[in-house]
Design an enzyme around this catalytic site. Structure first.
Site, PDB file in Angstrom:
ATOM      1  N   ASP A 285      19.483  37.982 -12.742  1.00 24.74           N
ATOM      2  CA  ASP A 285      18.181  38.295 -13.348  1.00 24.74           C
ATOM      3  C   ASP A 285      17.640  39.603 -12.772  1.00 24.74           C
ATOM      4  OD1 ASP A 285      15.694  37.005 -14.875  1.00 24.74           O
ATOM      5  OD2 ASP A 285      14.971  37.915 -13.012  1.00 24.74           O
TER       6      ASP A 285
ATOM      7  N   CYS B  82       0.829  -1.204   0.000  1.00 27.53           N
ATOM      8  CA  CYS B  82       0.000   0.000   0.000  1.00 27.53           C
ATOM      9  C   CYS B  82       0.859   1.247   0.000  1.00 27.53           C
ATOM     10  CB  CYS B  82      -0.888   0.048   1.254  1.00 27.53           C
ATOM     11  SG  CYS B  82      -1.981  -1.360   1.482  1.00 27.53           S
TER      12      CYS B  82
END
Length: 506
Positions: A456, A34
């Site tokens: 940037d 599971c």
């Protein structure tokens, strides 16, 4: 994590979905495995054992739980944040390389012997490349069985099985049901509410031989997921003819190993709705993998945000909109070309340049549901064009032609198998490639979660407004505390601006 028994037991007992994909719980009494968040009553700790992969559970003789469907868990975030051999191999296996080229092809791409790769995968994941690929084929087969009306023989070969008998045996072994029984269960499940764990969303209807496959899928993710900058970035930078935002979905064309496709991706509260139209259903596994990678769906946002919150100036941004992802790409070479086209120009100008290339050199495709017209041109097609036809400065033209020629002849390879450090060095050696271009390719094409853009302008402006250092050197020093998640810090810093990339289109 699967070796930390007490931690795994606590995760299972609390049904904590954050750990889905990190490990799998195998129950010794029922021989079922599971996901940690399985809704059934947790077994006794003494009856649980833990494995790092679904393939390892299957090799040990456990069957997939029919309730929690562990095969549909998000992928382990480890393969996104690491650049070692095992992580690179896992990314290639997810991209279908073993099915197409075998283990020798996987080894050749990574530059190691098959024995070395098998040994390392077995040591870390409890399964070799063939077993990992087999588990992936089983999941692909289940999707096709439950979402199409294809004959089982066509499903088998589309999922990558070489023989129908192998397909039947694998499905029975993994799911404890025959292929026919899996399909027979669909009407009952469709009448109830759809599974929250991913997998099929609804039936695809009459996909058949000679008709492009149409599939409706759910792509699961680890919550939270903030769709604003993720879909906003993709929509704002969309190349006309290749990408579009239509009816609340990001749509684009896909170049795939066996053909082409068109995908529509729509953000939902607990999943991404995915509509795939494929010219060849053998491309399903690859298409899903690339869509997940595009949207960064295997990331662990809780771990990322917790790290970024340790900076008191970043913490308010994270708390305001947690779960930001890095918008990536479905085609690394395409993104590198677009990064060059976007050097020192506006977003609108970059889209215009790319759109002209698409119209002139892209491969036409049909899109009866929207306005998509072409695949983005391949490096080979771009390498064959006349450089004089490019409307750009001479230096940028040299950068462009050098890049596409090296991509076309495989001198430069950009892909999920790339070593990030080595590829950065190769890119920096090309004319016209500076730190910004290399790092944006590393962040969005190579998938490096620690790529950073200190030069940037948007990042420097955001840093100054927040009171962070705004010079590249000082900001890089401050950002050392954000490692290894600096690419996600970039998303939070960019989000302080009013640029359209930061907003979900309406």
């Amino acid at each position: 994590m699967y070796t930390e028994t007490e931690r795994c037991v606590r995760a299972v007992q609390s049904k904590d979905a954050r750990f889905d994909g990190w490990f799998f719980t195998a129950v010794l009494t029922t021989r079922i495995y599971c996901r940690p968040s399985c809704p059934v009553v947790p077994p006794k700790p003494g009856n649980m054992t833990f494995y790092p992969s679904a393939a390892a559970c299957q090799q040990a003789g456990f069957r997939a739980c029919k309730r929690c469907r562990p095969d549909t868990s998000p992928g382990s975030p480890e393969w996104n944040q690491r650049a070692d051999l095992v992580a690179r191999a896992m990314r290639l296996i997810a991209d279908g390389v073993v099915d197409r080229e075998g283990v020798p092809g996987l080894a050749a791409r990574l530059g190691y012997s098959t024995r070395q790769i098998e040994r390392q995968l077995l040591a870390e994941l409890g399964a070799g490349p063939l077993a990992l690929a087999r588990a992936q084929r089983a999941q692909t087969a289940r999707i096709l069985i439950e979402t199409t009306a294809l004959p089982m023989a066509d499903v088998a070969f589309a999922a990558g099985f070489s023989a129908i008998r192998t397909f039947n045996d694998t499905v029975r072994e993994v799911f404890a049901l025959s292929p026919s029984d899996l399909r027979a269960r669909v009407p009952r499940r469709a009448a109830a509410s759809p599974s929250p764990h991913g997998g099929p969303d609804q039936g695809a209807g009459g996909a058949g031989p000679g008709t492009p496959g149409v599939l409706h899928l759910r792509l699961p993710f680890r919550a939270p997921l903030n769709p604003d900058n993720l879909f906003g970035h993709l929509a704002a930078t969309a190349v006309p003819g290749v990408e579009e935002w239509r009816d609340g979905a990001y749509r684009r064309t896909l170049r795939l190993p066996y053909g082409h496709g068109v995908v529509a991706l729509t953000p939902r509260p607990d999943h991404i709705a995915c509509r795939l139209m494929l010219s060849d259903l053998r491309d399903l596994t690859v298409a899903i993998s690339r869509c997940r990678r595009l949207l960064d769906l295997d990331a662990d946002p809780v771990a990322i945000d917790d790290q970024l919150r340790t900076d008191p100036l970043l913490a308010p941004l994270v708390d305001k909109a947690p779960g930001r992802r890095v918008p990536r790409t479905v085609d690394e070479a395409e993104f590198a070309v677009r990064a060059v086209l976007g050097q020192q120009v506006s977003t609108a100008a970059a889209r215009t340049h790319a759109g002209r290339l698409v119209t002139a050199h892209g491969e036409p495709v049909d899109d009866p549901e929207g306005g998509l017209t072409h695949l983005f041109p391949s490096p080979e097609a771009l390498a064959a064009l006349d450089p004089a036809s490019l409307a750009m400065p001479r230096t940028r033209r040299t950068t462009f032609t050098t890049l596409v020629s090296q991509l076309a002849d495989d001198t430069l390879r950009l892909g999920v198998e790339c070593d990030w450090t080595e590829t950065r060095a190769r890119l920096l050696s090309l004319p016209g490639f500076g730190p910004w271009t290399v790092d944006v390719i590393a962040m969005r094409a190579l998938g490096d979660p620690d790529a950073f853009l200190p030069t940037d302008l948007g990042i420097r402006r955001a840093a100054q407004e927040l009171g962070l250092p705004s010079t590249p050197a000082a900001l890089t020093t401050r950002a050392a505390a954000w490692q290894p998640w600096r690419a996600y810090a970039v998303q939070y810093l960019w989000a302080t601006d009013s640029h359209p990339i930061n907003f979900l289109p309406v």
